[in-house]
Motif scaffolding. Sequence first.
Motif, short mmCIF file in Angstrom:
data_model
loop_
_atom_site.label_atom_id
_atom_site.label_comp_id
_atom_site.label_asym_id
_atom_site.label_seq_id
_atom_site.Cartn_x
_atom_site.Cartn_y
_atom_site.Cartn_z
N LYS A 145 0.23 4.63 -1.76
CA LYS A 145 -0.85 5.51 -1.29
C LYS A 145 -0.60 5.96 0.15
N GLU A 160 -3.93 9.82 -4.85
CA GLU A 160 -4.79 9.09 -3.92
C GLU A 160 -3.96 8.65 -2.71
N SER A 169 -14.76 4.77 1.93
CA SER A 169 -14.54 6.22 1.85
C SER A 169 -15.87 6.96 1.75
N TYR A 189 -4.25 7.24 1.72
CA TYR A 189 -5.01 6.86 2.91
C TYR A 189 -4.78 7.92 3.99
N LEU A 239 -9.57 6.12 1.81
CA LEU A 239 -8.84 6.51 0.60
C LEU A 239 -9.44 7.81 0.07
N TYR A 242 0.80 -1.22 0.00
CA TYR A 242 0.00 0.00 0.00
C TYR A 242 0.84 1.28 0.00
#
Length: 468
Positions: free
Chosen positions: A96, A322, A119, A324, A357, A93
Amino acid sequence: MKITKGLLQVGVLGLSLLATGVMAAVSESEAAKLGTTLTPMGAEKAGNAAGTIPAWSPLPKNAGTVDDKGFLSNPYASEQPLFVITAQNVDQYKDKLSPGQVAMFKRYPDTFKMKVFPSHRGATVPDDVFAAIKSNATKTNLVAGGNGMENFKVAVPFPIPKSGVEVIWNHITRYRGGSVQRLVTQATPQANGSYNLVYFKDQFVFRDNLKKSADDAKVAAAADEDEKSGDASNILFYFKQEVTAPARLAGGVLLVHETLDQVKEPRQAWVYNAGQRRVRRAPQVSYDGPGTAADGLRTSDNLDMYNGAPDRYDWNLVGKQEMYIASDSYALDDPKIKYADILKAGHINQDLARYELRRVWHVVATLKPGQRHIYAKRDFYIDEDSWQAAVIDHYDGRGQLWRVAEAHSQNYYNVQVPWYTLETLYDLQSGRYLALGMKNEEKQAYNFKFEASASDFAPAALRQSGVR
């Protein structure tokens, strides 16, 4: 990380405009996108192609209930995490995540985690604020090399930004309800998790939200030269912060008249020392001056994630991506939760944190040659829907990643105000951190009906505020 190509070109354009001193507002045709393809605050209205980020859908005022203290219920309480990011799977991940977020997994491999939920994009503000933002788009211009603005109204001067400094101004001026009084706490846990709490009463009023008072003119006339404030037209907001506990700090008061152009007219700040019963100017309350009762863990411009004059940095707009980020943090704000449940060794209790996200603006701030600041570089990741800084990575003079700031946000849907639930600033080198803004155990949540006049923010009023 994935960067939008068009926005890279926008960033280059913005830098070239800044270099030539020509900072133009957008055209009427471009501003027409606000409320159509863009939200009224300038975010992309549509979701992403993968369907993992939804379209903008503002939360209604009745999205949940409000208790007698002003705490909001969680409109997403029934949701379960989609997955959990840990030190074992973080590499899947990291495209992001910011470098600072990734570093937190490495620093605390056994305890740091991110619970990622569906989200939601519920951030909204009142209609009159949306109207002011649309007016700003075609009328507000940067002046003095980006250190100030002209023709600015209320909030978010550059909803369609062309440069990094414009994105930062959107964060600095974003809508926070016009006026608020809050009772919040600050902790600076040691590496072993031990901490002491500092309690604050904050009052925060934007210039246009001051109520008129017959005493205002009298107070201004009576002020001596050391207490006079500057040009009222250059004021962005007024801020007063009183320390109410512990006893050794109680009674100290900080007053700030925040100016828009702080190079033309520096921030006006005063402190009241309860022991000396004296009001003094406080020029150190700016840039990397020490934060109030923060045990050296934050600078003055770390408050609200970032605040103050942008003149010491060059601001590069990298683009949009994008990421988190900690969002819809109602569980973390639950009044049933105790401070001891939140504050743990190394970092806050990540079981209480919620990540989603989102799309963010990425801006890199690099210290200008000849300027001084303990942070030589800062990487900003700013939520497109609210213009709030979500994550900021801080680098020291050696280029080493030093501190990671992460904001846990929520939408105060009953009053249409996006703001923070909790600000954290993690020191990767010492293992200590700062947590600011907790109110779970306080007698009242944010009071957005707070009213004050200019005389309430006069230096002379500090003596009354700080009486123990």
